[in-house]
Design an enzyme around this catalytic site. Structure first.
Site, PDB file in Angstrom:
ATOM      1  N   ARG A 120       0.837  -1.192   0.000  1.00 58.32           N
ATOM      2  CA  ARG A 120       0.000   0.000   0.000  1.00 58.32           C
ATOM      3  C   ARG A 120       0.874   1.245   0.000  1.00 58.32           C
ATOM      4  O   ARG A 120       1.986   1.228   0.510  1.00 58.32           O
ATOM      5  CB  ARG A 120      -0.984   0.044   1.162  1.00 58.32           C
ATOM      6  CG  ARG A 120      -0.400   0.136   2.570  1.00 58.32           C
ATOM      7  CD  ARG A 120      -0.014   1.522   2.990  1.00 58.32           C
ATOM      8  NE  ARG A 120       0.184   1.560   4.442  1.00 58.32           N
ATOM      9  CZ  ARG A 120       0.943   2.429   5.085  1.00 58.32           C
ATOM     10  NH1 ARG A 120       1.638   3.333   4.397  1.00 58.32           N
ATOM     11  NH2 ARG A 120       1.023   2.403   6.406  1.00 58.32           N
TER      12      ARG A 120
ATOM     13  N   GLU B 177      -6.997   6.966   7.924  1.00 60.67           N
ATOM     14  CA  GLU B 177      -5.947   7.804   8.539  1.00 60.67           C
ATOM     15  C   GLU B 177      -5.455   8.857   7.540  1.00 60.67           C
ATOM     16  O   GLU B 177      -5.290  10.018   7.882  1.00 60.67           O
ATOM     17  CB  GLU B 177      -4.785   6.926   8.977  1.00 60.67           C
ATOM     18  CG  GLU B 177      -3.584   7.723   9.407  1.00 60.67           C
ATOM     19  CD  GLU B 177      -2.439   6.845   9.878  1.00 60.67           C
ATOM     20  OE1 GLU B 177      -2.705   5.779  10.446  1.00 60.67           O
ATOM     21  OE2 GLU B 177      -1.279   7.253   9.670  1.00 60.67           O
TER      22      GLU B 177
ATOM     23  N   ARG C 150      -5.490   5.741   0.533  1.00 62.99           N
ATOM     24  CA  ARG C 150      -4.565   4.611   0.557  1.00 62.99           C
ATOM     25  C   ARG C 150      -4.848   3.782  -0.689  1.00 62.99           C
ATOM     26  O   ARG C 150      -6.010   3.402  -0.910  1.00 62.99           O
ATOM     27  CB  ARG C 150      -4.757   3.744   1.819  1.00 62.99           C
ATOM     28  CG  ARG C 150      -4.317   4.393   3.141  1.00 62.99           C
ATOM     29  CD  ARG C 150      -2.821   4.378   3.322  1.00 62.99           C
ATOM     30  NE  ARG C 150      -2.368   5.125   4.494  1.00 62.99           N
ATOM     31  CZ  ARG C 150      -2.224   4.588   5.708  1.00 62.99           C
ATOM     32  NH1 ARG C 150      -2.566   3.330   5.917  1.00 62.99           N
ATOM     33  NH2 ARG C 150      -1.775   5.330   6.710  1.00 62.99           N
TER      34      ARG C 150
ATOM     35  N   CYS D 120       0.707  10.910   9.319  1.00 62.42           N
ATOM     36  CA  CYS D 120       1.667  10.443  10.325  1.00 62.42           C
ATOM     37  C   CYS D 120       3.086  10.512   9.731  1.00 62.42           C
ATOM     38  O   CYS D 120       3.294  10.063   8.594  1.00 62.42           O
ATOM     39  CB  CYS D 120       1.346   9.014  10.742  1.00 62.42           C
ATOM     40  SG  CYS D 120       2.548   8.330  11.901  1.00 62.42           S
TER      41      CYS D 120
ATOM     42  N   THR E  10       5.506   8.660  10.151  1.00 64.01           N
ATOM     43  CA  THR E  10       6.084   7.343   9.838  1.00 64.01           C
ATOM     44  C   THR E  10       5.751   6.910   8.421  1.00 64.01           C
ATOM     45  O   THR E  10       6.348   5.975   7.914  1.00 64.01           O
ATOM     46  CB  THR E  10       5.544   6.263  10.794  1.00 64.01           C
ATOM     47  OG1 THR E  10       4.113   6.130  10.585  1.00 64.01           O
ATOM     48  CG2 THR E  10       5.838   6.591  12.238  1.00 64.01           C
TER      49      THR E  10
ATOM     50  N   ARG F  67       4.100   0.603   2.344  1.00 64.88           N
ATOM     51  CA  ARG F  67       4.223  -0.495   3.299  1.00 64.88           C
ATOM     52  C   ARG F  67       3.914  -1.774   2.550  1.00 64.88           C
ATOM     53  O   ARG F  67       2.790  -1.983   2.094  1.00 64.88           O
ATOM     54  CB  ARG F  67       3.263  -0.343   4.483  1.00 64.88           C
ATOM     55  CG  ARG F  67       3.462  -1.418   5.530  1.00 64.88           C
ATOM     56  CD  ARG F  67       2.692  -1.130   6.814  1.00 64.88           C
ATOM     57  NE  ARG F  67       1.410  -1.807   6.860  1.00 64.88           N
ATOM     58  CZ  ARG F  67       1.253  -3.064   7.277  1.00 64.88           C
ATOM     59  NH1 ARG F  67       2.279  -3.784   7.654  1.00 64.88           N
ATOM     60  NH2 ARG F  67       0.048  -3.611   7.307  1.00 64.88           N
TER      61      ARG F  67
ATOM     62  N   ARG G  56       3.498  -7.054  12.815  1.00 68.36           N
ATOM     63  CA  ARG G  56       2.200  -6.638  13.346  1.00 68.36           C
ATOM     64  C   ARG G  56       1.314  -7.874  13.487  1.00 68.36           C
ATOM     65  O   ARG G  56       1.602  -8.923  12.917  1.00 68.36           O
ATOM     66  CB  ARG G  56       1.497  -5.646  12.389  1.00 68.36           C
ATOM     67  CG  ARG G  56       2.243  -4.338  12.179  1.00 68.36           C
ATOM     68  CD  ARG G  56       1.462  -3.368  11.293  1.00 68.36           C
ATOM     69  NE  ARG G  56       2.231  -2.137  11.050  1.00 68.36           N
ATOM     70  CZ  ARG G  56       1.726  -1.053  10.470  1.00 68.36           C
ATOM     71  NH1 ARG G  56       0.445  -1.047  10.068  1.00 68.36           N
ATOM     72  NH2 ARG G  56       2.468   0.022  10.278  1.00 68.36           N
TER      73      ARG G  56
ATOM     74  N   GLU H  72      -2.112  -2.969  12.561  1.00 68.57           N
ATOM     75  CA  GLU H  72      -1.393  -2.329  13.646  1.00 68.57           C
ATOM     76  C   GLU H  72      -2.166  -2.465  14.955  1.00 68.57           C
ATOM     77  O   GLU H  72      -3.391  -2.401  14.951  1.00 68.57           O
ATOM     78  CB  GLU H  72      -1.293  -0.849  13.293  1.00 68.57           C
ATOM     79  CG  GLU H  72      -0.302  -0.108  14.070  1.00 68.57           C
ATOM     80  CD  GLU H  72      -0.142   1.278  13.477  1.00 68.57           C
ATOM     81  OE1 GLU H  72      -1.051   1.767  12.801  1.00 68.57           O
ATOM     82  OE2 GLU H  72       0.914   1.846  13.681  1.00 68.57           O
TER      83      GLU H  72
HETATM   84  P1  ADP Z   1      -1.887   0.042   7.041  1.00 64.39           P
HETATM   85  O1  ADP Z   1      -0.545   0.452   7.517  1.00 64.39           O
HETATM   86  O2  ADP Z   1      -1.963  -0.220   5.594  1.00 64.39           O
HETATM   87  O3  ADP Z   1      -3.020   0.910   7.535  1.00 64.39           O
HETATM   88  P2  ADP Z   1      -2.799  -1.900   8.913  1.00 64.39           P
HETATM   89  O4  ADP Z   1      -1.737  -2.466   9.775  1.00 64.39           O
HETATM   90  O5  ADP Z   1      -3.760  -0.929   9.494  1.00 64.39           O
HETATM   91  O6  ADP Z   1      -2.098  -1.390   7.635  1.00 64.39           O
HETATM   92  O7  ADP Z   1      -3.632  -3.093   8.227  1.00 64.39           O
HETATM   93  C1  ADP Z   1      -4.756  -2.738   7.427  1.00 64.39           C
HETATM   94  C2  ADP Z   1      -5.472  -4.007   7.030  1.00 64.39           C
HETATM   95  O8  ADP Z   1      -4.657  -4.683   6.034  1.00 64.39           O
HETATM   96  C3  ADP Z   1      -5.642  -4.996   8.181  1.00 64.39           C
HETATM   97  O9  ADP Z   1      -6.942  -5.560   8.084  1.00 64.39           O
HETATM   98  C4  ADP Z   1      -4.621  -6.070   7.894  1.00 64.39           C
HETATM   99  O10 ADP Z   1      -5.067  -7.334   8.330  1.00 64.39           O
HETATM  100  C5  ADP Z   1      -4.541  -6.043   6.379  1.00 64.39           C
HETATM  101  N1  ADP Z   1      -3.265  -6.543   5.882  1.00 64.39           N
HETATM  102  C6  ADP Z   1      -2.046  -5.978   6.053  1.00 64.39           C
HETATM  103  N2  ADP Z   1      -1.109  -6.729   5.441  1.00 64.39           N
HETATM  104  C7  ADP Z   1      -1.758  -7.799   4.857  1.00 64.39           C
HETATM  105  C8  ADP Z   1      -1.357  -8.920   4.090  1.00 64.39           C
HETATM  106  N3  ADP Z   1      -0.069  -9.130   3.750  1.00 64.39           N
HETATM  107  N4  ADP Z   1      -2.314  -9.805   3.681  1.00 64.39           N
HETATM  108  C9  ADP Z   1      -3.613  -9.613   3.995  1.00 64.39           C
HETATM  109  N5  ADP Z   1      -4.078  -8.562   4.717  1.00 64.39           N
HETATM  110  C10 ADP Z   1      -3.145  -7.668   5.142  1.00 64.39           C
HETATM  111  N1  DAR Z   2      -0.687   4.783  16.783  1.00 69.48           N
HETATM  112  C1  DAR Z   2       0.379   5.738  16.531  1.00 69.48           C
HETATM  113  C2  DAR Z   2       0.863   5.688  15.056  1.00 69.48           C
HETATM  114  C3  DAR Z   2       2.085   4.929  14.748  1.00 69.48           C
HETATM  115  C4  DAR Z   2       2.380   4.726  13.282  1.00 69.48           C
HETATM  116  N2  DAR Z   2       1.205   4.066  12.610  1.00 69.48           N
HETATM  117  C5  DAR Z   2       0.325   4.743  11.858  1.00 69.48           C
HETATM  118  N3  DAR Z   2       0.515   5.977  11.504  1.00 69.48           N
HETATM  119  N4  DAR Z   2      -0.788   4.118  11.475  1.00 69.48           N
HETATM  120  C6  DAR Z   2       1.473   5.503  17.546  1.00 69.48           C
HETATM  121  O1  DAR Z   2       2.155   6.472  17.870  1.00 69.48           O
HETATM  122  O2  DAR Z   2       1.626   4.376  17.985  1.00 69.48           O
END
Ligand code: ADP
Ligand code: DAR
Length: 372
Positions: free
Chosen positions: A134, A233, A237, A279, A281, A288, A324, A329
């Protein structure tokens, strides 16, 4: 990292505390956040009364990290100008997170997608459950959540829907507004890892859910392998994902979509930070790249250096990767399956970030195999 809310958070917009109240909370709080590390008294005194031309304040940037002691970072940009107006705070935090010695970012480079030197990272299909890449994008001229409102979110949604109509072939699909989506449909999409949640306490404290669910939605290609999130966020995306480990296919699809959408939308970007995001990051490439991967042995083995934590954490640190849970996250892994992705997004190109993830994942698969 910030924990998930135990239950659905009330649907009221976030109140931003006075900056003195937030500073006091941060001084008294026990946290390992980068905000605590980099918001020194000197920086606080210098920035506390500053404002961006959009009226953005330090309080809007630090509200989340001061209220959520489990934050790993704790800082968000109230609007794109925050990165320059509050640079004394953002710059050291950015250099620390992305492991760079200067706040500067190369021009976009997605590599030669027709001649990639990799394809499927797991031809056996036994280790990698799924692959997802993404990027985030922000509409130029629009603030981030703390400075936004319902009207601006709806404008961004409408502009994006117009651009999505230009997608054809494998990318052709349909937009679904969260305002009209049935609850059970939304819950199933979240469970299937397609849709974002609205229960992250840190994002809530950063005004990420203000006016929810106005202006929020998701676009799917017909085969559900290309998705666009609107006003989670970030403003946008772009997501390419599929079962298995064919990273090359996932990458090609994403790059194809980015090329079409960037012809029809204007994204906020500068030479210092690359693409701008809410953010810090996610700045730069905003990329990512993750796999859901089975690592039952690595996740249980102790660190070789004897420090607390698993061998998985140790290997991820070595290869600039971030583990994660499988629902994203701030969630837990299930059955030894982890979401593992590149951690660094800024100070390197898109193809370099992808290679860093690819090389790290191949190392992880080798070590997992060698462990008894
Ligand atoms: P982002 O940083 O893209 O916001 P998140 O950690 O919030 O990612 O994850 C967003 C969604 O994407 C979650 O439902 C997670 O389970 C899904 N996801 C992330 N990586 C994968 C993957 N490799 N395969 C399937 N689903 C994924
Ligand atoms: N929850 C915030 C964000 C960390 C980075 N992840 C993002 N932007 N989705 C923290 O400070 O843990």
């Amino acid at each position: 990292m910030c924990g998930q809310a135990g239950s659905k958070i009330a649907d009221s917009n976030e109140e931003i505390e006075d900056v003195e109240v937030l500073w006091d909370m941060l001084q008294k709080g026990e946290t390992k956040s980068l905000l605590k590390k980099h918001l020194t008294t000197e920086v606080y005194e210098k920035l506390k009364d500053k404002k961006t031309s959009l009226g953005g304040t330090l309080a809007q940037c630090i509200n989340s990290g001061c209220k959520n002691m489990h934050s790993g970072v704790g800082l968000y940009a109230c609007d794109p100008e925050a990165y320059s107006v509050f640079k004394e705070l953002f710059d050291p935090l950015i250099m620390d997170y992305h492991k760079i010695s200067k706040v500067q970012h190369p021009k976009p480079d997605f590599g030669d997608v027709d001649n990639l030197d990799f394809s499927d990272l797991d031809p056996s299909g036994e280790v990698i459950v799924s692959t997802r890449v993404r990027v985030g994008r922000s509409h130029a001229g629009y603030p981030f959540p703390p400075g936004s409102n319902e009207q601006k979110r709806r404008e961004m949604e409408a502009n994006t829907i117009k651009a999505l109509e230009k997608l054809d072939g494998e990318l052709q699909g349909k937009y679904f507004s969260l305002e009209t989506m049935k609850k059970e449909e939304e819950q199933q999409l979240v469970a299937d890892h397609f849709l974002f949640k609205d229960d992250d306490k840190c994002l809530r404290s950063a005004c990420g859910y203000n006016d929810w669910p106005a202006g929020r939605g998701i676009y799917f290609s017909n085969d559900k392998k290309f998705l666009v999130w609107i006003n989670e966020e970030d403003h946008l995306r772009f997501i390419s994902m599929q079962k298995g480990g064919n990273l090359a296919e996932v990458w090609k699809r994403l790059v194809k979509a980015i090329k079409v959408l960037e012809e029809n939308l204007t994204f906020a970007r500068d030479d210092g930070h690359g693409y701008l995001t809410f953010c810090p990051t996610n700045l730069g490439t905003t990329c990512r790249a993750s796999v859901h991967i089975k690592v039952p042995k690595l996740s249980k083995a102790p660190r070789e250096n004897g420090e607390p934590g698993s061998r998985l954490d140790e290997v991820c640190e070595k290869f600039n990767l971030q583990p994660r849970g499988i629902h994203g996250e701030h969630t837990e892994s299930v059955g030894g399956v982890y979401d593992i992705s590149n951690k660094r997004r800024m100070g390197l190109t898109e193809i370099e970030a992808l290679m860093e993830m690819k090389n790290g994942i191949l190392e992880i698969m080798t070590i997992e195999k060698e462990l008894e």
